[in-house]
Design a protein around this motif. Structure first.
Motif, PDB file in Angstrom:
ATOM      1  N   GLY A  14       6.491  23.298 -19.774  1.00 22.68           N
ATOM      2  CA  GLY A  14       5.222  23.416 -19.299  1.00 22.68           C
ATOM      3  C   GLY A  14       5.037  23.605 -17.746  1.00 22.68           C
ATOM      4  N   GLY A  15       5.645  24.566 -17.044  1.00 23.72           N
ATOM      5  CA  GLY A  15       5.432  25.146 -15.706  1.00 23.72           C
ATOM      6  C   GLY A  15       4.378  26.023 -15.968  1.00 23.72           C
ATOM      7  N   VAL A  16       3.928  26.918 -14.917  1.00 30.39           N
ATOM      8  CA  VAL A  16       2.871  27.677 -14.655  1.00 30.39           C
ATOM      9  C   VAL A  16       3.081  28.961 -15.878  1.00 30.39           C
ATOM     10  N   ALA A  17       4.129  29.317 -15.889  1.00 25.30           N
ATOM     11  CA  ALA A  17       4.109  30.358 -16.944  1.00 25.30           C
ATOM     12  C   ALA A  17       3.817  29.859 -18.599  1.00 25.30           C
ATOM     13  N   GLY A  18       4.259  28.661 -18.818  1.00 24.35           N
ATOM     14  CA  GLY A  18       3.968  28.360 -20.150  1.00 24.35           C
ATOM     15  C   GLY A  18       2.601  27.729 -20.455  1.00 24.35           C
ATOM     16  N   LEU A  19       2.036  27.077 -19.193  1.00 23.74           N
ATOM     17  CA  LEU A  19       0.764  26.858 -19.279  1.00 23.74           C
ATOM     18  C   LEU A  19      -0.274  27.928 -19.222  1.00 23.74           C
ATOM     19  N   TRP A  20      -0.079  28.892 -18.503  1.00 24.93           N
ATOM     20  CA  TRP A  20      -0.720  29.970 -18.489  1.00 24.93           C
ATOM     21  C   TRP A  20      -0.947  30.839 -19.843  1.00 24.93           C
ATOM     22  N   LEU A  21       0.374  30.859 -20.550  1.00 28.35           N
ATOM     23  CA  LEU A  21       0.326  31.408 -21.762  1.00 28.35           C
ATOM     24  C   LEU A  21      -0.771  30.729 -22.788  1.00 28.35           C
ATOM     25  N   ASN A  22      -0.185  29.407 -22.759  1.00 30.51           N
ATOM     26  CA  ASN A  22      -0.982  28.402 -23.466  1.00 30.51           C
ATOM     27  C   ASN A  22      -2.476  28.477 -23.369  1.00 30.51           C
ATOM     28  N   ALA A  23      -2.892  28.661 -22.277  1.00 34.01           N
ATOM     29  CA  ALA A  23      -4.581  28.795 -22.085  1.00 34.01           C
ATOM     30  C   ALA A  23      -4.795  30.126 -22.572  1.00 34.01           C
ATOM     31  N   LEU A  25      -3.667  31.912 -25.121  1.00 36.50           N
ATOM     32  CA  LEU A  25      -3.601  31.798 -26.443  1.00 36.50           C
ATOM     33  C   LEU A  25      -4.943  31.056 -27.245  1.00 36.50           C
ATOM     34  N   ARG A  26      -5.113  29.944 -26.656  1.00 36.70           N
ATOM     35  CA  ARG A  26      -6.075  29.016 -27.113  1.00 36.70           C
ATOM     36  C   ARG A  26      -7.555  29.683 -26.760  1.00 36.70           C
ATOM     37  N   GLN A  27      -7.662  30.492 -25.671  1.00 38.03           N
ATOM     38  CA  GLN A  27      -8.722  31.172 -25.361  1.00 38.03           C
ATOM     39  C   GLN A  27      -9.100  32.344 -26.394  1.00 38.03           C
ATOM     40  N   GLN A  28      -8.019  32.829 -27.271  1.00 35.96           N
ATOM     41  CA  GLN A  28      -8.162  33.894 -27.953  1.00 35.96           C
ATOM     42  C   GLN A  28      -8.115  33.390 -29.421  1.00 35.96           C
ATOM     43  N   GLY A  29      -8.275  31.800 -29.836  1.00 38.89           N
ATOM     44  CA  GLY A  29      -8.328  31.245 -30.852  1.00 38.89           C
ATOM     45  C   GLY A  29      -7.084  30.909 -31.562  1.00 38.89           C
ATOM     46  N   TYR A  30      -6.011  30.928 -30.989  1.00 45.55           N
ATOM     47  CA  TYR A  30      -5.013  30.510 -31.573  1.00 45.55           C
ATOM     48  C   TYR A  30      -4.666  28.864 -31.440  1.00 45.55           C
TER      49      TYR A  30
END
Length: 391
Positions: A14-23, A25-30
């Motif tokens: 849950g650093g910036v890299a993981g949180l950025w990727l997470n956001a 992915l969620r924005q794209q419906g995953y």
């Protein structure tokens, strides 16, 4: 027995890299779950200086490197996100400085000729004087040249908070992590007894990737750490300064960023050559003494008599390279459903997410239907080291 979960992408870290990727992915419906064993941003992210590099400092030796090419577009992407028109909506994140500066003290020419000849900085550097100088350099005794770089500096705690907000209900605090394998393939992780199955698993835990790979019984990709011995000081006399101070070599002599503390004072956070090789070998007292002397020589008009001082040792984690060569860009390795990544620096977090999306697209991984997950235990937000070290 805890309820078994399923998701499209399970992210560990849950650093910036993981949180950025997470956001993204969620924005794209995953559907996603992001697992963090400590505090969000509590590893390397909150120990960074918050500079969104555009490759300028890599051009100090006069060559346009792979790192310069890969990172050159990062400031634009971050700026678009910060005004809410980019790949993520980061409006509300505090920008500490719209520009980072290059500061050549006295008559030092250093390597500026080759620096300005580089494509990495051409058209993105302006000299500033007088009232346009950073506040800490606006003094009659200041002698030198200052150049404004098209690189911004962020307040990392507010960035972590915004990315955690974008994560919604996808965050999970967990400590005991074990693989779930079927045959020769990892299909998920068992976290504190809860099974989580996913189409893809992404390790983006920075220094923690090494331990996770060991848990999974994997020797590759190998990790290296690049140690730093950072210095921080707090004083009511400090004024904001965001600058690389040039020495005679290819690295900044000292890099200064300025950060707000909870008591309303400014904290100077010092990196650059000061924090590297020789700095790593020094004790805390020796490192503070060297930093105090450096600032006394460079900024003699600033009274640091009442300053509080501390140091922080940081191990920057990245994929192993021969002779500890700096990686050129974000890194991603794949083993079946498992993807292992390091952004190599905060500014390259979007580049790491690009690489994950490219892998998902290539493998035709699409958002799937999953049962509604129960409410998950949520990891806390981390806080900057100076809040504890400089109370």
């Amino acid at each position: 027995m805890s309820q078994a979960l399923s998701t499209d992408v399970l992210i560990v870290g849950g650093g910036v890299a993981g949180l950025w990727l997470n956001a993204r992915l969620r924005q794209q419906g995953y559907a996603t779950i992001l697992l963090e064993s400590g505090a969000l941003g509590g590893g390397q992210s909150l120990k960074s200086q918050g500079i969104i590099h555009g490759g300028a400092k890599y051009a100090l030796h006069g060559a346009l490197t792979g790192a310069s090419e890969a990172i050159a577009d990062m400031p634009r992407r971050w700026r678009e996100a910060l005004i809410g028109s980019g790949e993520l909506d980061l409006s509300g994140v505090r920008v500490l400085s719209e520009f980072h500066y290059l500061w050549s003290p006295g008559t030092l020419a250093g390597n500026l000729t080759s620096f300005f000849a580089s494509k990495a900085v051409r058209g993105r550097v302006d000299q500033v004087k007088g009232d346009a100088l950073p506040a800490a350099l606006q003094h009659p005794k200041f002698k030198g040249k200052v150049y404004r770089l098209a690189e911004l500096v962020l307040d990392v705690p507010s960035l972590i908070a915004r990315l955690a907000e974008l994560a919604g209900d996808s965050l999970l605090a967990g400590h005991d992590i074990q693989p779930i394998d079927e045959g020769d393939e990892w299909v998920g992780l068992r976290v504190d007894g809860r099974e989580i199955r996913a189409q893809r698993i992404v390790l983006s835990a920075g220094e923690g990737n090494a331990g996770l790979l060991e848990t999974l019984g994997l020797e590759q990709p190998r990790q290296q750490t690049r140690p730093l011995h950072m210095v921080m000081l707090k004083s009511p006399r400090l004024k904001p300064l965001y600058a690389h101070c040039l020495g005679g070599g290819p690295k900044p002599r000292i890099t200064v960023t300025t950060h707000p503390s909870s008591d309303g004072q400014w904290v100077w956070y010092l990196g650059g050559d000061l924090a590297e090789a020789d700095g790593v070998a020094r004790s805390e007292a020796e490192q503070i003494a060297v930093a105090r002397k450096e600032l006394g020589n460079l900024l003699p008009w600033i009274d640091l008599g009442d300053a509080q001082w501390a140091t922080l040792r940081v191990d920057r984690a990245e994929p192993a390279q021969s002779s500890l060569v700096r990686p050129d860009n974000a890194f991603l390795a794949e083993q079946g459903r498992l993807l292992v990544g390091w952004p190599t620096k905060l500014a390259l977090s979007p580049d790491l997410s690009d690489r994950v999306f490219a892998a998902l697209t290539r493998d035709a991984i699409q958002p799937a239907s999953h049962p509604v997950a129960p409410e998950l235990p949520r990891p806390p937000l981390g806080e900057p080291a100076w809040e504890n070290l400089l109370p």
